[in-house]
Write a protein that holds these residues in place. Structure first.
Motif, PDB file in Angstrom:
ATOM      1  N   THR A  35      60.514  23.107  69.798  1.00  0.00           N
ATOM      2  CA  THR A  35      60.058  24.100  68.807  1.00  0.00           C
ATOM      3  C   THR A  35      59.013  25.039  69.402  1.00  0.00           C
ATOM      4  O   THR A  35      58.190  25.597  68.667  1.00  0.00           O
ATOM      5  N   LYS A 171      44.696  25.622  62.353  1.00  0.00           N
ATOM      6  CA  LYS A 171      45.034  25.188  63.707  1.00  0.00           C
ATOM      7  C   LYS A 171      43.832  24.590  64.410  1.00  0.00           C
ATOM      8  O   LYS A 171      43.910  23.480  64.966  1.00  0.00           O
ATOM      9  N   TRP A 229      52.061  15.641  62.403  1.00  0.00           N
ATOM     10  CA  TRP A 229      51.916  16.064  61.008  1.00  0.00           C
ATOM     11  C   TRP A 229      51.100  17.336  60.882  1.00  0.00           C
ATOM     12  O   TRP A 229      51.482  18.274  60.168  1.00  0.00           O
ATOM     13  N   PRO A 233      53.109  21.955  62.728  1.00  0.00           N
ATOM     14  CA  PRO A 233      53.385  23.230  62.049  1.00  0.00           C
ATOM     15  C   PRO A 233      52.452  24.372  62.465  1.00  0.00           C
ATOM     16  O   PRO A 233      52.776  25.540  62.230  1.00  0.00           O
ATOM     17  N   THR A 234      51.290  24.077  63.056  1.00  0.00           N
ATOM     18  CA  THR A 234      50.270  25.114  63.230  1.00  0.00           C
ATOM     19  C   THR A 234      50.039  25.562  64.667  1.00  0.00           C
ATOM     20  O   THR A 234      49.507  26.655  64.892  1.00  0.00           O
TER      21      THR A 234
END
Length: 242
Positions: A35, A171, A229, A233-234
């Protein structure tokens, strides 16, 4: 120890924990690599986690699974170390340096980023030199986990200081928390070691063997869960405009 098909196996509980950790570490690293979306921070963080997983597998092989076979079987005196353990220490040092590089791309720009990347590279090279001296001498101190931590912890502290400047951002807050948790895992390791609980629980062979290494592995499993977790995403690169 237990005997399986005429082979002595060490620390059954530890074996399960360390290889679960190794697979989780590698899996988490592959997630960041898959990703990465062109983000160098995700690339380097993925590399760091894969290296950590490889190191955990090497450690589990020599410190737990085949500890007696590799270091003691057929010898009058057990050997101080072997290639598995040396490779584990080096991959762990490289893993921490790769994490510092990832955070450099995620939180800094310009000269600060360049300085962090150089620090990470030089730290990894310096630890390799210390390891070579430790193997050549040989020196139990230079090859110890404590010396590895002396090289690793400054990088973690640097990450905390850098990310603490922008704790309101998700972040940076996730990076800062991950660094704090990493230190707490080390504190738990040394606290458990100092407590003597390993010997208490073992009870001269009448209990079960649960060492400070097992505490370390459980702590890292929980840490990886948080990293995926919150950082999953950040995590992205910081641009000059941010």
């Amino acid at each position: 120890c237990i005997e399986v098909a005429d082979t002595v196996i060490n620390e059954p509980i530890g074996i399960v924990l360390v290889f679960v950790l190794a697979l989780m570490w590698i899996g988490s690293g592959l997630y960041f690599l898959a990703t990465r979306r062109g983000q160098r921070s995700r690339l380097w963080f993925g590399i760091a986690l894969v290296l950590g997983g490889v190191g955990a597998g090497l450690a589990g092989t020599s410190y737990q699974l085949f500890s007696y076979v590799l270091k003691c079987q057929g010898r009058d005196l057990c050997s101080l170390t072997n290639g598995y353990e040396v490779a584990y220490s080096v991959t762990q040092a490289w893993s921490v340096s790769a994490m510092v590089v990832a955070v450099a791309f995620a939180t800094t720009v310009g000269r600060a980023r360049t300085a962090l990347v150089w620090y990470a590279a030089l730290n990894a090279v310096a630890y390799c030199v210390v390891t070579i001296i430790g193997v050549s001498t040989p020196s139990a101190l230079l090859l110890s986990f404590s010396v590895l931590m002396l090289f690793a912890l400054p990088g973690v502290i640097i990450v905390m200081v850098i990310s603490a400047r922008r704790l309101r951002a998700p972040k940076e807050r996730a990076i800062f928390t991950a660094a704090v948790l990493l230190i707490l895992v080390q504190v738990a390791y040394y606290a458990y070691w100092a407590s003597g609980l390993t010997q208490t629980l073992w009870d001269g062979g009448n209990g079960f063997y649960f060492s400070e290494n097992d505490v370390l592995h459980i702590g890292f499993i929980l840490w990886l869960g948080y990293v995926v977790w919150r950082l999953g995403p950040t995590l992205d690169d910081r641009s000059e405009s941010r």
